[in-house]
Design an enzyme around this catalytic site. Structure first.
Site, PDB file in Angstrom:
ATOM      1  N   GLY A 148     -28.503 -12.605  62.955  1.00 10.13           N
ATOM      2  CA  GLY A 148     -29.162 -11.991  61.644  1.00 10.13           C
ATOM      3  C   GLY A 148     -28.373 -10.890  61.342  1.00 10.13           C
ATOM      4  N   GLN A 149     -28.251 -10.748  59.887  1.00 14.04           N
ATOM      5  CA  GLN A 149     -27.539  -9.362  59.562  1.00 14.04           C
ATOM      6  C   GLN A 149     -27.974  -7.991  60.195  1.00 14.04           C
ATOM      7  OE1 GLN A 149     -27.414  -8.720  55.372  1.00 14.04           O
ATOM      8  NE2 GLN A 149     -29.536  -9.024  54.975  1.00 14.04           N
ATOM      9  N   ALA A 170     -36.579 -13.548  61.409  1.00 11.80           N
ATOM     10  CA  ALA A 170     -37.634 -13.868  60.437  1.00 11.80           C
ATOM     11  C   ALA A 170     -37.089 -14.813  59.444  1.00 11.80           C
ATOM     12  CB  ALA A 170     -37.726 -12.455  59.577  1.00 11.80           C
ATOM     13  N   TYR A 171     -38.349 -15.725  58.872  1.00  8.22           N
ATOM     14  CA  TYR A 171     -38.022 -16.414  57.597  1.00  8.22           C
ATOM     15  C   TYR A 171     -37.878 -15.640  56.373  1.00  8.22           C
ATOM     16  CZ  TYR A 171     -38.553 -20.271  54.517  1.00  8.22           C
ATOM     17  OH  TYR A 171     -38.404 -21.130  53.391  1.00  8.22           O
ATOM     18  N   THR A 172     -36.648 -15.519  55.808  1.00  4.52           N
ATOM     19  CA  THR A 172     -36.548 -14.569  54.842  1.00  4.52           C
ATOM     20  C   THR A 172     -36.003 -15.497  53.521  1.00  4.52           C
ATOM     21  OG1 THR A 172     -34.162 -14.337  55.331  1.00  4.52           O
ATOM     22  CG2 THR A 172     -35.615 -12.634  56.012  1.00  4.52           C
ATOM     23  N   THR A 193     -41.699  -5.865  55.566  1.00  9.84           N
ATOM     24  CA  THR A 193     -40.932  -6.112  54.173  1.00  9.84           C
ATOM     25  C   THR A 193     -41.843  -5.350  53.205  1.00  9.84           C
ATOM     26  OG1 THR A 193     -40.162  -7.643  52.399  1.00  9.84           O
ATOM     27  CG2 THR A 193     -41.999  -8.144  53.817  1.00  9.84           C
ATOM     28  N   TYR A 207     -43.665 -15.814  51.083  1.00 12.19           N
ATOM     29  CA  TYR A 207     -42.998 -15.187  51.915  1.00 12.19           C
ATOM     30  C   TYR A 207     -43.810 -13.626  52.470  1.00 12.19           C
ATOM     31  CZ  TYR A 207     -39.557 -11.557  53.392  1.00 12.19           C
ATOM     32  OH  TYR A 207     -38.937 -10.447  54.054  1.00 12.19           O
ATOM     33  N   LYS A 260     -45.169 -12.315  56.015  1.00 15.69           N
ATOM     34  CA  LYS A 260     -44.796 -11.224  56.664  1.00 15.69           C
ATOM     35  C   LYS A 260     -45.847 -10.391  56.937  1.00 15.69           C
ATOM     36  CE  LYS A 260     -41.201 -10.054  57.513  1.00 15.69           C
ATOM     37  NZ  LYS A 260     -40.776 -10.081  59.195  1.00 15.69           N
TER      38      LYS A 260
END
Length: 287
Positions: A10-11, A59-61, A100, A124, A128
């Site tokens: 991921g980023q 993570a699921y984003t 987040t 979301y 989190k």
């Protein structure tokens, strides 16, 4: 220090790999290497690697898609986080877990402190927040770091990448101007994470770049800075629109600025202003 980094593709994961201390041993795992939703697989990975530190950047984003597939969001963001926390506790390893600004609902009208009441508006944010609680319950010494509006130079799905693509293709853009937060570069976030690990931070902390912006402000800055960096030949006009003009499946907080006072004190300096950080990211991307 032996570090197990989850979500390395991921980023944020890629930025953490690039910024990791060179004298540490880093096991960087992508989702194809490890599905954190699989409790047995997590236990095997931790037993095999034997880390002193686990960093959860997985993570699921997909904020809007989470409204139609909340089970998957909770499987990754709550259950996966809990599996890592349990494995870290068994190993007596430290854990860093990223969360987040969307754990807040937006009514405060002032920057949210780490101990402020939460109130996510969608699946979301709820997933989190559930992940934070799972980590805190099993690994109370973990570092839980909330951040916001993350983007970076790595290819992927983020606001910067979307804006650059649309600005190259459309004559005009409308961008929401009544949601306020703070854009955060993966470059500054990665540096902050490794510094906080070195300072043995524990509990819930907040980190973003400095300043406040709307998505409209962010888009205008992207247009101006991308032209200056040579990433766009020219930029289309960007006009402000309201949240009502751009309905989405998920509700988003109107205000989700995070209070970083304690974090900046721990780091010994404030993060750069978000526009300065944006300029640095675009410089990395420039031809």
């Amino acid at each position: 220090m032996k570090v197990m980094l989850v979500g390395a593709a991921g980023q944020v994961g890629r930025a953490l790999v690039d910024a990791a201390p060179t004298d540490w041993t880093l096991a960087a795992l992508t989702r194809s290497d490890l599905d954190i939703g699989d409790e047995a697989a997590v236990a095997r990975a931790v037993e095999t690697i034997g880390p002193d530190l686990i960093v959860n950047a997985a993570a699921y984003t997909a904020v809007d898609r989470a409204e139609s597939e909340p089970e998957l969001a909770f499987q990754i963001n709550r259950d996966g986080a809990g599996h890592l926390a349990a494995a870290a506790a068994r190993r007596d390893a430290r854990l860093v877990h990223l969360s987040t600004d969307f754990v807040f609902g937006g009514p405060a009208g002032r920057p949210y402190r780490p101990d402020d009441p939460t109130g996510p508006l969608g699946a979301y944010g709820a997933s989190k927040l559930a992940g934070e609680k799972a980590v805190a319950a099993t690994a109370p010494e973990a570092l839980i770091l909330r951040t916001a509006w993350v983007y970076g130079p790595a290819a992927g799905s983020n606001f910067l990448a979307t804006m650059l693509r649309l600005m190259a293709a459309r004559p005009e853009l409308g961008v929401v101007a009544d949601q306020l937060g703070t854009p955060t570069s993966t470059l500054t976030l990665a540096e902050a994470i490794w510094t906080m690990v070195g300072k043995e931070a524990r509990g819930i902390w907040h980190f973003t770049d400095a300043g406040t912006a709307s998505w409209y402000d962010f888009a205008v800055a992207i247009a101006e800075e991308a032209v200056a960096a040579g990433l766009l030949a020219s930029a289309p006009p960007v006009r402000p629109i309201s949240t009502e003009d751009y309905p989405t499946p998920a509700r988003r907080p109107a205000y989700s600025v995070l209070d970083k006072t304690a974090t900046f004190a721990l780091l010994g300096a404030a993060a750069p202003h978000w526009r300065v950080a944006l300029r640095a990211v675009l410089a990395r991307m420039a031809p």
